[in-house]
Design a protein around this motif. Sequence first.
Motif, PDB file in Angstrom:
ATOM      1  N   THR A 100      72.521 -19.973  16.917  1.00  0.00           N
ATOM      2  CA  THR A 100      72.790 -21.134  16.209  1.00  0.00           C
ATOM      3  C   THR A 100      71.558 -22.013  16.187  1.00  0.00           C
ATOM      4  O   THR A 100      70.995 -22.559  17.253  1.00  0.00           O
TER       5      THR A 100
ATOM      6  N   TYR B  34      76.721 -15.613   9.653  1.00  0.00           N
ATOM      7  CA  TYR B  34      76.709 -16.773   9.754  1.00  0.00           C
ATOM      8  C   TYR B  34      76.850 -17.985   8.535  1.00  0.00           C
ATOM      9  O   TYR B  34      76.261 -17.363   7.758  1.00  0.00           O
ATOM     10  N   TYR B  46      75.318 -26.160  11.423  1.00  0.00           N
ATOM     11  CA  TYR B  46      75.956 -24.846  11.535  1.00  0.00           C
ATOM     12  C   TYR B  46      77.540 -25.022  11.218  1.00  0.00           C
ATOM     13  O   TYR B  46      78.192 -26.211  11.555  1.00  0.00           O
ATOM     14  N   ILE B  48      80.062 -21.777  11.260  1.00  0.00           N
ATOM     15  CA  ILE B  48      80.818 -20.888  11.980  1.00  0.00           C
ATOM     16  C   ILE B  48      80.152 -19.496  11.722  1.00  0.00           C
ATOM     17  O   ILE B  48      79.122 -19.243  11.028  1.00  0.00           O
ATOM     18  N   HIS B  49      80.681 -18.694  12.692  1.00  0.00           N
ATOM     19  CA  HIS B  49      79.831 -17.170  12.491  1.00  0.00           C
ATOM     20  C   HIS B  49      80.947 -16.205  13.011  1.00  0.00           C
ATOM     21  O   HIS B  49      81.896 -16.695  13.709  1.00  0.00           O
ATOM     22  N   GLU B  55      87.531 -15.674  11.810  1.00  0.00           N
ATOM     23  CA  GLU B  55      87.175 -16.673  12.774  1.00  0.00           C
ATOM     24  C   GLU B  55      87.685 -18.123  12.247  1.00  0.00           C
ATOM     25  O   GLU B  55      87.728 -18.474  10.834  1.00  0.00           O
ATOM     26  N   THR B  56      88.165 -18.970  12.950  1.00  0.00           N
ATOM     27  CA  THR B  56      88.337 -20.351  12.526  1.00  0.00           C
ATOM     28  C   THR B  56      88.216 -21.379  13.553  1.00  0.00           C
ATOM     29  O   THR B  56      88.225 -21.114  14.708  1.00  0.00           O
ATOM     30  N   ASN B  57      87.741 -22.424  13.037  1.00  0.00           N
ATOM     31  CA  ASN B  57      87.174 -23.422  13.723  1.00  0.00           C
ATOM     32  C   ASN B  57      87.686 -24.740  13.036  1.00  0.00           C
ATOM     33  O   ASN B  57      88.386 -24.932  12.006  1.00  0.00           O
ATOM     34  N   GLU B  58      87.306 -25.999  13.687  1.00  0.00           N
ATOM     35  CA  GLU B  58      87.404 -27.221  13.161  1.00  0.00           C
ATOM     36  C   GLU B  58      87.173 -27.450  11.694  1.00  0.00           C
ATOM     37  O   GLU B  58      87.663 -28.455  11.039  1.00  0.00           O
ATOM     38  N   SER B  61      87.388 -21.691   8.032  1.00  0.00           N
ATOM     39  CA  SER B  61      87.697 -20.323   8.339  1.00  0.00           C
ATOM     40  C   SER B  61      86.778 -19.380   7.834  1.00  0.00           C
ATOM     41  O   SER B  61      86.197 -19.739   6.674  1.00  0.00           O
TER      42      SER B  61
END
Lengths: 112, 111
Positions: A100, B34, B46, B48-49, B55-58, B61
């Motif tokens: 990242t 990525y 950035y 998500i990867h 995958e899921t984040n705030e 997805s």
Amino acid sequence: EADIYQTPRYLVIGTGKKITLECSQTMGHDKMYWYQQDPGMELHLIHYSYGVNSTEKGDLSSESTVSRIRTEHFPLTLESARPSHTSQYLCASSEFGRETQYFGPGTRLLVL
Amino acid sequence: DAKTTQPTSMDCAEGRAANLPCNHSTISGNEYVYWYRQIHSQGPQYIIHGLKNNETNEMASLIITEDRKSSTLILPHATLRDTAVYYCIVRVMNRDDKIIFGKGTRLHILP
């Protein structure tokens, strides 16, 4: 939240002047990068560093030079600015072993 | 690193889910997918990867097909601030090398 800073944010300068674009990060990241990007165009890697005293040229040939004397600092220098150097310069850093990259806000350079 | 193919641009209505596709048919087993985005005049950010599981984040997805040859980034409730260029990048984790950003997809969120 990434802590990577670039100064100046905007710079207008005459042809032939020497300029240094500053980039600093407070995350202790070993890897740092410089990208060049013209409006609406792709990012092009011009320099990168794996750590102190390490500098490598990127994929796009550039007349600029870089140095890495301290982990947190990765300045880019143009010895003699030309109108063709007009562009946005983006600095980034990443932790060794992690992919990242965290980017700074960029420096918009205009050479007259 | 495997090559990726993304549409040049896409539109999405505000409040709707934005689904951004990415093809990476030559991906190898140890390459991650990525996603970054770049809002106008700012540095890339950035998102998500993932490797093979969804995958899921705030922020978003990431859905990766079972054969891993393509993936979709989903912004569940797009806002005007999501207007940006979205980059899909495939690379090996922990590789001591640089990231190559392609042309990405220019996403326009319409009011």
